[in-house]
Design a protein around this motif. Sequence first.
Motif, PDB file in Angstrom:
ATOM      1  N   ALA A  54       0.970  -1.077  -0.042  1.00  0.00           N
ATOM      2  CA  ALA A  54      -0.058   0.040  -0.047  1.00  0.00           C
ATOM      3  C   ALA A  54       1.014   1.060  -0.033  1.00  0.00           C
ATOM      4  N   GLY A  55       1.934   1.257   0.861  1.00  0.00           N
ATOM      5  CA  GLY A  55       2.716   2.317   0.841  1.00  0.00           C
ATOM      6  C   GLY A  55       3.560   2.545  -0.318  1.00  0.00           C
ATOM      7  N   ALA A  56       3.734   1.592  -1.153  1.00  0.00           N
ATOM      8  CA  ALA A  56       4.747   1.521  -2.471  1.00  0.00           C
ATOM      9  C   ALA A  56       3.795   2.062  -3.443  1.00  0.00           C
ATOM     10  N   ARG A  57       2.406   1.641  -3.420  1.00  0.00           N
ATOM     11  CA  ARG A  57       1.459   1.817  -4.421  1.00  0.00           C
ATOM     12  C   ARG A  57       1.199   3.465  -4.078  1.00  0.00           C
ATOM     13  N   TRP A  58       1.057   3.967  -3.030  1.00  0.00           N
ATOM     14  CA  TRP A  58       0.720   5.210  -2.795  1.00  0.00           C
ATOM     15  C   TRP A  58       1.964   6.332  -3.310  1.00  0.00           C
ATOM     16  N   GLY A  59       3.239   5.686  -3.127  1.00  0.00           N
ATOM     17  CA  GLY A  59       4.475   6.490  -3.488  1.00  0.00           C
ATOM     18  C   GLY A  59       4.443   6.494  -5.143  1.00  0.00           C
ATOM     19  N   VAL A  60       3.834   5.494  -5.860  1.00  0.00           N
ATOM     20  CA  VAL A  60       3.910   5.421  -7.161  1.00  0.00           C
ATOM     21  C   VAL A  60       2.826   6.590  -7.811  1.00  0.00           C
ATOM     22  N   VAL A  61       1.796   6.641  -7.301  1.00  0.00           N
ATOM     23  CA  VAL A  61       0.582   7.290  -7.932  1.00  0.00           C
ATOM     24  C   VAL A  61       0.519   8.658  -7.217  1.00  0.00           C
ATOM     25  N   ASN A  62       1.261   9.063  -6.420  1.00  0.00           N
ATOM     26  CA  ASN A  62       1.129  10.535  -5.753  1.00  0.00           C
ATOM     27  C   ASN A  62       2.923  10.977  -6.101  1.00  0.00           C
ATOM     28  N   THR A  63       2.838  12.167  -5.562  1.00  0.00           N
ATOM     29  CA  THR A  63       4.281  12.907  -5.699  1.00  0.00           C
ATOM     30  C   THR A  63       4.982  12.172  -4.674  1.00  0.00           C
ATOM     31  N   TYR A  64       6.202  11.975  -4.796  1.00  0.00           N
ATOM     32  CA  TYR A  64       7.011  11.249  -4.045  1.00  0.00           C
ATOM     33  C   TYR A  64       7.359  11.881  -2.601  1.00  0.00           C
ATOM     34  N   ASN A  65       6.843  11.637  -1.413  1.00  0.00           N
ATOM     35  CA  ASN A  65       7.213  12.189  -0.223  1.00  0.00           C
ATOM     36  C   ASN A  65       7.553  10.996   0.987  1.00  0.00           C
ATOM     37  N   ALA A  66       8.878  11.053   1.211  1.00  0.00           N
ATOM     38  CA  ALA A  66       9.234   9.510   2.116  1.00  0.00           C
ATOM     39  C   ALA A  66       8.187   9.697   3.247  1.00  0.00           C
ATOM     40  N   ALA A  67       8.170  10.921   3.842  1.00  0.00           N
ATOM     41  CA  ALA A  67       7.392  10.768   5.374  1.00  0.00           C
ATOM     42  C   ALA A  67       5.931  10.513   4.998  1.00  0.00           C
ATOM     43  N   SER A  68       5.439  10.728   4.025  1.00  0.00           N
ATOM     44  CA  SER A  68       3.978  10.585   3.480  1.00  0.00           C
ATOM     45  C   SER A  68       3.887   8.966   3.461  1.00  0.00           C
ATOM     46  N   ILE A  69       4.794   8.470   2.804  1.00  0.00           N
ATOM     47  CA  ILE A  69       4.616   7.272   2.388  1.00  0.00           C
ATOM     48  C   ILE A  69       4.873   6.118   3.659  1.00  0.00           C
ATOM     49  N   GLN A  70       5.771   6.724   4.619  1.00  0.00           N
ATOM     50  CA  GLN A  70       6.029   5.969   5.972  1.00  0.00           C
ATOM     51  C   GLN A  70       4.616   6.012   6.686  1.00  0.00           C
ATOM     52  N   ASN A  71       4.249   7.133   6.580  1.00  0.00           N
ATOM     53  CA  ASN A  71       2.572   7.371   7.416  1.00  0.00           C
ATOM     54  C   ASN A  71       1.617   6.388   6.720  1.00  0.00           C
ATOM     55  N   VAL A  72       1.738   6.203   5.264  1.00  0.00           N
ATOM     56  CA  VAL A  72       0.635   5.340   4.729  1.00  0.00           C
ATOM     57  C   VAL A  72       0.865   3.923   5.080  1.00  0.00           C
ATOM     58  N   VAL A  73       2.090   3.456   5.517  1.00  0.00           N
ATOM     59  CA  VAL A  73       2.586   2.186   5.656  1.00  0.00           C
ATOM     60  C   VAL A  73       1.978   1.899   7.220  1.00  0.00           C
ATOM     61  N   VAL A  74       2.318   2.803   7.925  1.00  0.00           N
ATOM     62  CA  VAL A  74       2.049   2.735   9.561  1.00  0.00           C
ATOM     63  C   VAL A  74       0.655   3.124  10.006  1.00  0.00           C
ATOM     64  N   TYR A  75       0.235   4.222   9.632  1.00  0.00           N
ATOM     65  CA  TYR A  75      -1.108   4.498   9.976  1.00  0.00           C
ATOM     66  C   TYR A  75      -2.245   4.330   8.830  1.00  0.00           C
ATOM     67  N   GLY A  76      -1.901   4.065   7.766  1.00  0.00           N
ATOM     68  CA  GLY A  76      -3.026   3.767   6.602  1.00  0.00           C
ATOM     69  C   GLY A  76      -3.401   5.104   6.139  1.00  0.00           C
ATOM     70  N   ASN A  77      -2.867   6.234   6.333  1.00  0.00           N
ATOM     71  CA  ASN A  77      -3.171   7.617   5.691  1.00  0.00           C
ATOM     72  C   ASN A  77      -1.870   8.400   5.656  1.00  0.00           C
ATOM     73  N   SER A  78      -1.976   9.320   4.802  1.00  0.00           N
ATOM     74  CA  SER A  78      -0.616  10.001   4.477  1.00  0.00           C
ATOM     75  C   SER A  78      -0.278  10.995   5.443  1.00  0.00           C
ATOM     76  N   GLY A  79      -1.561  11.482   6.331  1.00  0.00           N
ATOM     77  CA  GLY A  79      -1.433  12.486   7.405  1.00  0.00           C
ATOM     78  C   GLY A  79      -0.698  11.815   8.682  1.00  0.00           C
TER      79      GLY A  79
END
Length: 144
Positions: A54-79
């Motif tokens: 899910a984090g990798a997919r989010w990173g591919v379809v959105n502008t690359y932002n390492a902190a947001s991708i980590q948040n997607v992996v850990v919390y399920g959302n970019s915030g």
Amino acid sequence: MRNLIYPTKNKLVLGSGVVEAALVLTVALVTFIGLIDIGSVLFRMQGLVERTRAGARWGVVNTYNAASIQNVVVYGNSGGAGGALLGLTTGLVSVSQVDLGDGVSAVRVRIANYPFRFFTPFIAGSKTLPPIEVSLTTESLGAT
């Protein structure tokens, strides 16, 4: 007169049944707990793979932002709002972007050093699960 056809059971015979039952129940209980541990490991590994994807997919379809991708992996959302899933922390998640040339790049998401606690006797304690890494490529769709 003694009954030779149906001899009475003595105390040694009754005691051996208790010992046999204790041994069988011990083996059965250890096996049962082991099966629960195996199921739990498989469940956690599948959940971690899904979070990594899910984090990798989010990173591919959105502008690359390492902190947001980590948040997607850990919390399920970019915030980064809400509770952590599966006991993850952002420190366990590493994110990188690799330029493959010709407008193609890859987003790599890795979960490493994830601790798991086993309950099965003889292997009980905290162990580290193997790392999980997902790499997805992205291409420019002609936008400059």
